[in-house]
Scaffold this active site. Structure first.
Site, PDB file in Angstrom:
ATOM      1  N   PRO A  54       0.807  -1.232   0.000  1.00  0.00           N
ATOM      2  CA  PRO A  54       0.000   0.000   0.000  1.00  0.00           C
ATOM      3  C   PRO A  54       0.839   1.282   0.000  1.00  0.00           C
ATOM      4  O   PRO A  54       1.715   1.444   0.829  1.00  0.00           O
ATOM      5  CB  PRO A  54      -0.807  -0.115   1.298  1.00  0.00           C
ATOM      6  N   GLU A  55       0.572   2.128  -0.972  1.00  0.00           N
ATOM      7  CA  GLU A  55       1.227   3.433  -1.069  1.00  0.00           C
ATOM      8  C   GLU A  55       0.149   4.503  -0.909  1.00  0.00           C
ATOM      9  O   GLU A  55      -1.006   4.172  -0.636  1.00  0.00           O
ATOM     10  CB  GLU A  55       1.930   3.562  -2.434  1.00  0.00           C
TER      11      GLU A  55
ATOM     12  N   LYS B 185       1.921   7.161   3.940  1.00  0.00           N
ATOM     13  CA  LYS B 185       1.342   5.816   3.987  1.00  0.00           C
ATOM     14  C   LYS B 185       0.709   5.519   5.342  1.00  0.00           C
ATOM     15  O   LYS B 185       0.341   4.380   5.607  1.00  0.00           O
ATOM     16  CB  LYS B 185       2.435   4.780   3.700  1.00  0.00           C
TER      17      LYS B 185
ATOM     18  N   ARG C  17      15.462  -1.141  -4.412  1.00  0.00           N
ATOM     19  CA  ARG C  17      14.213  -1.728  -4.903  1.00  0.00           C
ATOM     20  C   ARG C  17      14.327  -2.023  -6.399  1.00  0.00           C
ATOM     21  O   ARG C  17      15.175  -1.455  -7.081  1.00  0.00           O
ATOM     22  CB  ARG C  17      13.035  -0.758  -4.673  1.00  0.00           C
TER      23      ARG C  17
END
Ligand SMILES: [Zn+2]
Length: 262
Positions: free
Chosen positions: A2-3, A59, A250
């Site tokens: 979730p962002e 977030k 990432r």
């Protein structure tokens, strides 16, 4: 994971379902997600109160219970909310269940348990202590520019750093860079005024449009990277194969043809 757009959806969902109802109990199924509070204390402090309103920052989602008490939710990798009738069986991934006196309850679900549930007295104090940057959608161009002028590194790493800008994660950072036609490994020192402005506009555009699409990939434009992201995916702009690389810890997906390194 979730962002900002996903958490904004959780906020709207919670606002539409769970406000102004007396909390009759809190069941903690997994104390692992609790941060700085015990299961007993969480239940004790929330029981008899109502959720009044909520506030999202990056977030994080904060839910105000009457008085000076906020429930803090962070959704980690797999967190979400589910509101349902009390007689229904909660999902096996339910970690904390807020039971309302009337007919329903609200579950904080989190399969992988990287989420966090806690209590805070003052949201701004909490944000300061965590040294979280401003919310990505609250940032003005001048602040945005200052961040990219001050900090050195790959542009994607700066976008991802929650201490500079709160709310952008791996997926939307790639989407923003795709829209700005900027290679994720571009050094911030190479960015001129024009490029930073372009990046700023792309950030707002992508996050706002993602919210309009309810953070649902099936409702996002096919011209975006997201529906094509992954092995074998083709750039929706030029049709070439998308590439991936490890940047800022990432996996970035991008089109090496459309996204140039400045
Ligand atoms: Zn391309």
């Amino acid at each position: 994971m979730p962002e900002l757009p996903d958490v904004e959806m959780f906020k709207r969902y919670l606002d539409a379902t769970s406000l102004h109802q007396r909390i009759s109990g809190v069941d903690v199924e997994s104390a692992y997600v609790l941060k700085g509070v015990s299961a007993r204390e969480l239940a004790h402090r929330l029981k008899g109160r109502c959720f009044e309103c909520s506030r999202r920052h990056g977030k994080h989602l904060f839910v105000r219970a009457n008085g000076e008490l906020w429930l803090r939710l962070h959704f980690g990798m797999t967190g979400s909310l589910q509101y349902f009738k009390r007689e229904q069986q909660p999902s096996k991934h339910t970690r904390v269940l807020f039971v309302f006196a009337r007919t329903h309850c609200l579950a904080f679900e989190d399969q992988r348990k990287f989420g966090e549930v806690g209590l805070v007295k003052d949201v701004d104090d909490f944000l300061k202590k965590r040294a979280l940057g401003p919310d990505a959608l609250d940032l003005r161009l001048s602040e945005f520019r200052a961040i990219f002028e001050k900090h050195r590194g790959a542009v994607k790493a700066i976008l991802l750093n929650q201490k500079f800008i709160a709310g952008i994660g791996n997926i939307y950072a790639d989407e923003i860079l795709f829209r700005a036609r900027m290679h994720p490994a571009t050094e911030t020192s190479r960015l001129g005024d024009k490029a930073i402005t372009k990046l700023f506009r792309a950030t707002h555009h992508i996050l706002e449009k993602a919210i309009t699409a309810k953070a649902d990939v099936n409702q996002m434009p096919r011209s975006w990277l997201l529906p094509h992201r992954g092995k074998g995916g083709k750039c929706p702009r030029c049709g070439r194969n998308l590439r991936s690389a490890r940047i800022g810890g990432r996996t970035a997906w991008f089109c090496a043809h459309c996204q140039t390194k400045l």
